[in-house]
Design a protein around this motif. Structure first.
Motif, PDB file in Angstrom:
ATOM      1  N   VAL A 165      18.138  31.750 146.556  1.00  0.00           N
ATOM      2  CA  VAL A 165      17.574  33.165 145.813  1.00  0.00           C
ATOM      3  C   VAL A 165      18.885  33.930 145.400  1.00  0.00           C
ATOM      4  N   ARG A 166      19.165  34.087 144.236  1.00  0.00           N
ATOM      5  CA  ARG A 166      20.713  34.643 143.805  1.00  0.00           C
ATOM      6  C   ARG A 166      20.344  35.722 142.679  1.00  0.00           C
ATOM      7  N   GLY A 167      20.158  36.864 143.640  1.00  0.00           N
ATOM      8  CA  GLY A 167      20.112  38.411 142.882  1.00  0.00           C
ATOM      9  C   GLY A 167      18.258  38.295 142.390  1.00  0.00           C
ATOM     10  N   ASP A 168      18.119  38.278 141.137  1.00  0.00           N
ATOM     11  CA  ASP A 168      16.756  38.070 140.559  1.00  0.00           C
ATOM     12  C   ASP A 168      16.359  36.581 140.334  1.00  0.00           C
ATOM     13  N   ASP A 169      17.293  35.899 140.569  1.00  0.00           N
ATOM     14  CA  ASP A 169      16.979  34.342 139.786  1.00  0.00           C
ATOM     15  C   ASP A 169      16.672  33.463 141.126  1.00  0.00           C
ATOM     16  N   VAL A 170      16.041  32.452 141.033  1.00  0.00           N
ATOM     17  CA  VAL A 170      15.776  31.417 141.963  1.00  0.00           C
ATOM     18  C   VAL A 170      16.476  30.066 141.404  1.00  0.00           C
ATOM     19  N   VAL A 171      17.334  29.495 142.057  1.00  0.00           N
ATOM     20  CA  VAL A 171      18.021  28.260 141.500  1.00  0.00           C
ATOM     21  C   VAL A 171      17.261  27.103 142.433  1.00  0.00           C
ATOM     22  N   ILE A 172      16.721  26.118 141.611  1.00  0.00           N
ATOM     23  CA  ILE A 172      16.248  24.879 142.327  1.00  0.00           C
ATOM     24  C   ILE A 172      16.960  23.767 142.148  1.00  0.00           C
ATOM     25  N   ARG A 173      17.457  23.271 143.503  1.00  0.00           N
ATOM     26  CA  ARG A 173      18.432  21.803 143.112  1.00  0.00           C
ATOM     27  C   ARG A 173      17.459  20.635 143.710  1.00  0.00           C
ATOM     28  N   HIS A 174      17.921  19.613 143.141  1.00  0.00           N
ATOM     29  CA  HIS A 174      17.208  18.373 143.476  1.00  0.00           C
ATOM     30  C   HIS A 174      18.343  17.456 143.937  1.00  0.00           C
ATOM     31  N   ARG A 175      18.522  17.048 145.260  1.00  0.00           N
ATOM     32  CA  ARG A 175      19.663  16.243 145.534  1.00  0.00           C
ATOM     33  C   ARG A 175      20.791  16.771 145.225  1.00  0.00           C
ATOM     34  N   GLY A 176      21.117  18.079 145.506  1.00  0.00           N
ATOM     35  CA  GLY A 176      22.451  18.507 145.208  1.00  0.00           C
ATOM     36  C   GLY A 176      22.656  19.094 143.583  1.00  0.00           C
ATOM     37  N   ARG A 177      21.877  18.699 142.672  1.00  0.00           N
ATOM     38  CA  ARG A 177      22.172  19.088 141.394  1.00  0.00           C
ATOM     39  C   ARG A 177      21.011  19.968 140.951  1.00  0.00           C
ATOM     40  N   VAL A 178      21.524  20.781 140.203  1.00  0.00           N
ATOM     41  CA  VAL A 178      20.661  21.887 139.572  1.00  0.00           C
ATOM     42  C   VAL A 178      19.466  21.491 138.691  1.00  0.00           C
TER      43      VAL A 178
END
Length: 72
Positions: free
Chosen positions: A11-24
């Motif tokens: 969670v970054r501020g209001d965003d959610v960053v989903i990574r798969h095996r280290g890549r966004v």
């Protein structure tokens, strides 16, 4: 098909960053991010992230195409 794995989210501020095996894989914003955070508490996080990124379909399309009921 195996269980989805290799996903993580931050969670970054209001965003959610989903990574798969280290890549966004994707960035969720607004209502989608809020819904994701609610759903991740009540379900399988790996499966949920796989569905949101589209990675849940990989690997079995060719097999399903050759199945007798799908030959048409």
């Amino acid at each position: 098909m195996g269980e989805p794995s290799g996903f993580e989210y931050a969670v970054r501020g209001d965003d959610v960053v989903i990574r798969h095996r280290g890549r966004v894989a994707t960035v969720l914003r607004g209502e989608r991010a809020t819904r994701f955070l609610d759903d991740v508490e009540s379900g399988d996080p790996q499966l949920l992230m796989a569905r949101l990124t589209g990675d849940y379909r990989r690997g079995n399309e060719r097999t399903a195409k050759e199945h007798p009921r799908n030959r048409g």
